[in-house]
Design a protein around this motif. Structure first.
Motif, mmCIF file in Angstrom:
data_model
loop_
_atom_site.group_PDB
_atom_site.id
_atom_site.type_symbol
_atom_site.label_atom_id
_atom_site.label_comp_id
_atom_site.label_asym_id
_atom_site.label_seq_id
_atom_site.Cartn_x
_atom_site.Cartn_y
_atom_site.Cartn_z
ATOM 1 N N ILE A 1 0.838 -1.206 0.000
ATOM 2 C CA ILE A 1 0.000 0.000 0.000
ATOM 3 C C ILE A 1 0.871 1.252 0.000
ATOM 4 O O ILE A 1 0.620 2.212 -0.745
ATOM 5 C CB ILE A 1 -0.944 -0.012 1.208
ATOM 6 N N LEU A 2 1.917 1.252 0.838
ATOM 7 C CA LEU A 2 2.838 2.393 0.850
ATOM 8 C C LEU A 2 3.476 2.598 -0.519
ATOM 9 O O LEU A 2 3.534 3.720 -1.040
ATOM 10 C CB LEU A 2 3.933 2.171 1.901
ATOM 11 N N ASP A 3 3.953 1.517 -1.103
ATOM 12 C CA ASP A 3 4.652 1.618 -2.383
ATOM 13 C C ASP A 3 3.727 2.038 -3.520
ATOM 14 O O ASP A 3 4.182 2.562 -4.551
ATOM 15 C CB ASP A 3 5.324 0.288 -2.719
ATOM 16 N N ALA A 4 2.411 1.805 -3.345
ATOM 17 C CA ALA A 4 1.457 2.222 -4.377
ATOM 18 C C ALA A 4 1.280 3.738 -4.406
ATOM 19 O O ALA A 4 0.785 4.288 -5.396
ATOM 20 C CB ALA A 4 0.108 1.542 -4.144
ATOM 21 N N MET A 5 1.673 4.427 -3.335
ATOM 22 C CA MET A 5 1.623 5.890 -3.311
ATOM 23 C C MET A 5 2.882 6.410 -3.985
ATOM 24 O O MET A 5 3.916 6.607 -3.354
ATOM 25 C CB MET A 5 1.535 6.393 -1.867
ATOM 26 N N ARG A 6 2.818 6.649 -5.266
ATOM 27 C CA ARG A 6 4.015 6.969 -6.038
ATOM 28 C C ARG A 6 4.317 8.465 -6.107
ATOM 29 O O ARG A 6 5.449 8.858 -6.388
ATOM 30 C CB ARG A 6 3.887 6.400 -7.456
ATOM 31 N N ASP A 7 3.324 9.306 -5.881
ATOM 32 C CA ASP A 7 3.526 10.745 -6.038
ATOM 33 C C ASP A 7 3.570 11.506 -4.717
ATOM 34 O O ASP A 7 3.682 12.731 -4.716
ATOM 35 C CB ASP A 7 2.407 11.332 -6.906
ATOM 36 N N ALA A 8 3.458 10.788 -3.601
ATOM 37 C CA ALA A 8 3.435 11.444 -2.291
ATOM 38 C C ALA A 8 4.351 10.700 -1.332
ATOM 39 O O ALA A 8 4.240 9.479 -1.196
ATOM 40 C CB ALA A 8 2.007 11.481 -1.736
ATOM 41 N N PRO A 9 5.250 11.402 -0.644
ATOM 42 C CA PRO A 9 6.050 10.738 0.390
ATOM 43 C C PRO A 9 5.144 10.229 1.510
ATOM 44 O O PRO A 9 4.248 10.937 1.964
ATOM 45 C CB PRO A 9 6.985 11.846 0.887
ATOM 46 N N ALA A 10 5.377 9.008 1.944
ATOM 47 C CA ALA A 10 4.600 8.426 3.040
ATOM 48 C C ALA A 10 5.545 7.652 3.944
ATOM 49 O O ALA A 10 6.470 6.983 3.467
ATOM 50 C CB ALA A 10 3.501 7.505 2.505
ATOM 51 N N ALA A 11 5.324 7.755 5.245
ATOM 52 C CA ALA A 11 6.186 7.079 6.213
ATOM 53 C C ALA A 11 5.356 6.651 7.411
ATOM 54 O O ALA A 11 4.332 7.262 7.731
ATOM 55 C CB ALA A 11 7.322 8.001 6.662
ATOM 56 N N ILE A 12 5.816 5.593 8.074
ATOM 57 C CA ILE A 12 5.159 5.076 9.274
ATOM 58 C C ILE A 12 6.143 5.162 10.428
ATOM 59 O O ILE A 12 7.314 4.772 10.295
ATOM 60 C CB ILE A 12 4.699 3.625 9.078
ATOM 61 N N GLY A 13 5.677 5.697 11.559
ATOM 62 C CA GLY A 13 6.527 5.803 12.734
ATOM 63 C C GLY A 13 5.724 5.529 13.991
ATOM 64 O O GLY A 13 4.507 5.380 13.955
ATOM 65 N N ASN A 14 6.423 5.465 15.124
ATOM 66 C CA ASN A 14 5.754 5.266 16.406
ATOM 67 C C ASN A 14 5.908 6.505 17.267
ATOM 68 O O ASN A 14 6.508 7.507 16.853
ATOM 69 C CB ASN A 14 6.293 4.010 17.111
ATOM 70 N N GLY A 15 5.374 6.445 18.486
ATOM 71 C CA GLY A 15 5.406 7.600 19.369
ATOM 72 C C GLY A 15 6.795 7.987 19.826
ATOM 73 O O GLY A 15 7.003 9.118 20.280
ATOM 74 N N ARG A 16 7.751 7.062 19.759
ATOM 75 C CA ARG A 16 9.141 7.389 20.112
ATOM 76 C C ARG A 16 9.863 8.137 19.001
ATOM 77 O O ARG A 16 10.990 8.576 19.183
ATOM 78 C CB ARG A 16 9.916 6.104 20.430
ATOM 79 N N GLY A 17 9.228 8.237 17.823
ATOM 80 C CA GLY A 17 9.869 8.897 16.701
ATOM 81 C C GLY A 17 10.713 7.974 15.857
ATOM 82 O O GLY A 17 11.484 8.446 15.019
ATOM 83 N N ASP A 18 10.592 6.645 16.032
ATOM 84 C CA ASP A 18 11.305 5.703 15.172
ATOM 85 C C ASP A 18 10.655 5.687 13.792
ATOM 86 O O ASP A 18 9.425 5.585 13.678
ATOM 87 C CB ASP A 18 11.259 4.289 15.754
ATOM 88 N N LEU A 19 11.459 5.778 12.743
ATOM 89 C CA LEU A 19 10.963 5.632 11.382
ATOM 90 C C LEU A 19 10.974 4.150 11.044
ATOM 91 O O LEU A 19 12.030 3.532 10.931
ATOM 92 C CB LEU A 19 11.836 6.412 10.401
ATOM 93 N N LEU A 20 9.789 3.562 10.881
ATOM 94 C CA LEU A 20 9.651 2.111 10.788
ATOM 95 C C LEU A 20 9.449 1.611 9.366
ATOM 96 O O LEU A 20 9.793 0.466 9.061
ATOM 97 C CB LEU A 20 8.478 1.649 11.655
#
Length: 342
Positions: free
Chosen positions: A169-188
């Motif tokens: 699903i993330l990779d299908a967003m080709r024209d918009a940066p998308a990222a998932i993180g947690n409350g500690r600020g880890d980029l997951l």
């Protein structure tokens, strides 16, 4: 363990590296430490475990909020010489409709047993915003109060990883940066354009926004308004600490940053909190330059307390053109420039 697999980095993006040492101090700025030994961090982190004490956190939070409200803002008559910058305890108690003795007990950090109606009264008296009100309830919940306040569960130390479907699903967003993180600020996790946007951050084998902001010299270039990003980064961590006071990894992160950064310690002691949801952010990317991006952050119902942030530029703007250039750079395996050159 870093959660990105070798395939998830994508072509053209740098593999993570570890940098050491310090950079020269800018004018008016102290030295910025980049890395130190694990043994040293472990010793120093233990010095800053005092914030874990729920009573200390509750006491300092309520005291700091009381100091921010002037009598004029609260509609309290002023007479005589005042020795405190904000409201007196007696004034807060009167505004909240409770005895001075009971409010004083709560402000000493003894929130156990405080009912939701009492907490609401304090929130109104102190004029807490939504984030501060939620933080107050989190602190009371951590104190194992009765009634509607449930005892928080201890967060698992198991590393969260995206399912294959979520990564698709993330990779299908080709024209918009998308990222998932947690409350500690880890980029997951991130899509291809998200990894390109955060290419500096991903040079660290443990990508974390708080560590990047306070311990990496590249952050002051990447965030043109560094003070604003530093403020909201610490406010987000303080909010997370209220929600999950037993999070061992969060304890260690705060200890590490408190040891290595005076800028972090000062902001942490301010007890400011924040709800991270939507707005506009400004970046200066080493490849495409300035970017002004709108963002929305939504919680994911996959467990683990993670959220996804998606960015977009105004149609027809210079930032939209810069995003297109960023996508081309990432897709054509353009090498990362040296930080000194950038």
């Amino acid at each position: 363990m870093h959660v990105f697999s070798s395939q998830s980095w994508g072509a053209g993006l740098p593999a993570p590296t570890i940098t050491h040492g310090t950079r020269p101090a800018a004018a008016g700025e102290g030295p910025l430490v980049r890395c130190t030994s694990r043994a040293s961090l472990g010793r120093d982190a233990r010095r800053y475990r005092g914030w874990v004490d729920n009573r200390d956190a509750a006491r300092e939070f309520l005291t700091s909020r009381r100091a921010k409200i002037t009598p004029q803002q609260a509609g309290v008559p002023v007479s005589g010489q005042r020795r405190v910058p904000g409201l007196r305890r007696s004034e807060v108690a009167a505004l909240a409709g409770m005895s001075v003795e009971y409010y004083s007990k709560l402000e000493r950090g003894q929130l156990a047993g405080a009912s939701p109606s009492v907490l609401e009264a304090i929130a109104r008296a102190l004029r807490l915003d939504d984030a501060e009100r939620e933080h107050l309830f989190d602190l009371a919940s951590a104190a194992q109060g009765g009634g509607m306040l449930a005892r928080p569960r201890r967060r698992s130390d198991k590393q969260w990883t995206p399912t294959p479907g979520l990564q698709w699903i993330l990779d299908a967003m080709r024209d918009a940066p998308a990222a998932i993180g947690n409350g500690r600020g880890d980029l997951l996790a991130a899509n291809h354009l998200g990894r390109a946007l955060y290419s500096d951050l991903l040079k660290d084998p443990r990508p974390n926004f708080a560590r990047f902001t306070f311990l990496d010299e590249a952050a002051r270039r990447f965030f043109p308004d560094w003070d604003y990003f530093a403020d909201i980064t610490v406010a987000n961590l303080r909010t997370e600490a209220g929600r999950h006071p037993r999070d061992r990894q969060l304890h260690e992160l705060v200890g590490e940053l408190s040891t290595l950064s005076e800028e972090f310690r000062r902001r942490w002691n301010a007890h400011d909190v924040r709800i991270h949801a939507a707005g506009t952010k400004h970046f200066h990317h080493p490849v495409v330059g300035d970017l002004t991006l709108a963002y929305e952050t939504v919680d994911l119902r996959t467990g683990g307390g993670v959220a996804m942030t998606v960015y977009a530029a105004e149609p027809g703007s210079a930032s939209e053109h810069a995003l297109q250039l960023l996508a081309s750079w990432a897709a054509t395996s353009a090498p990362m420039p040296d930080r000194a050159d950038a």
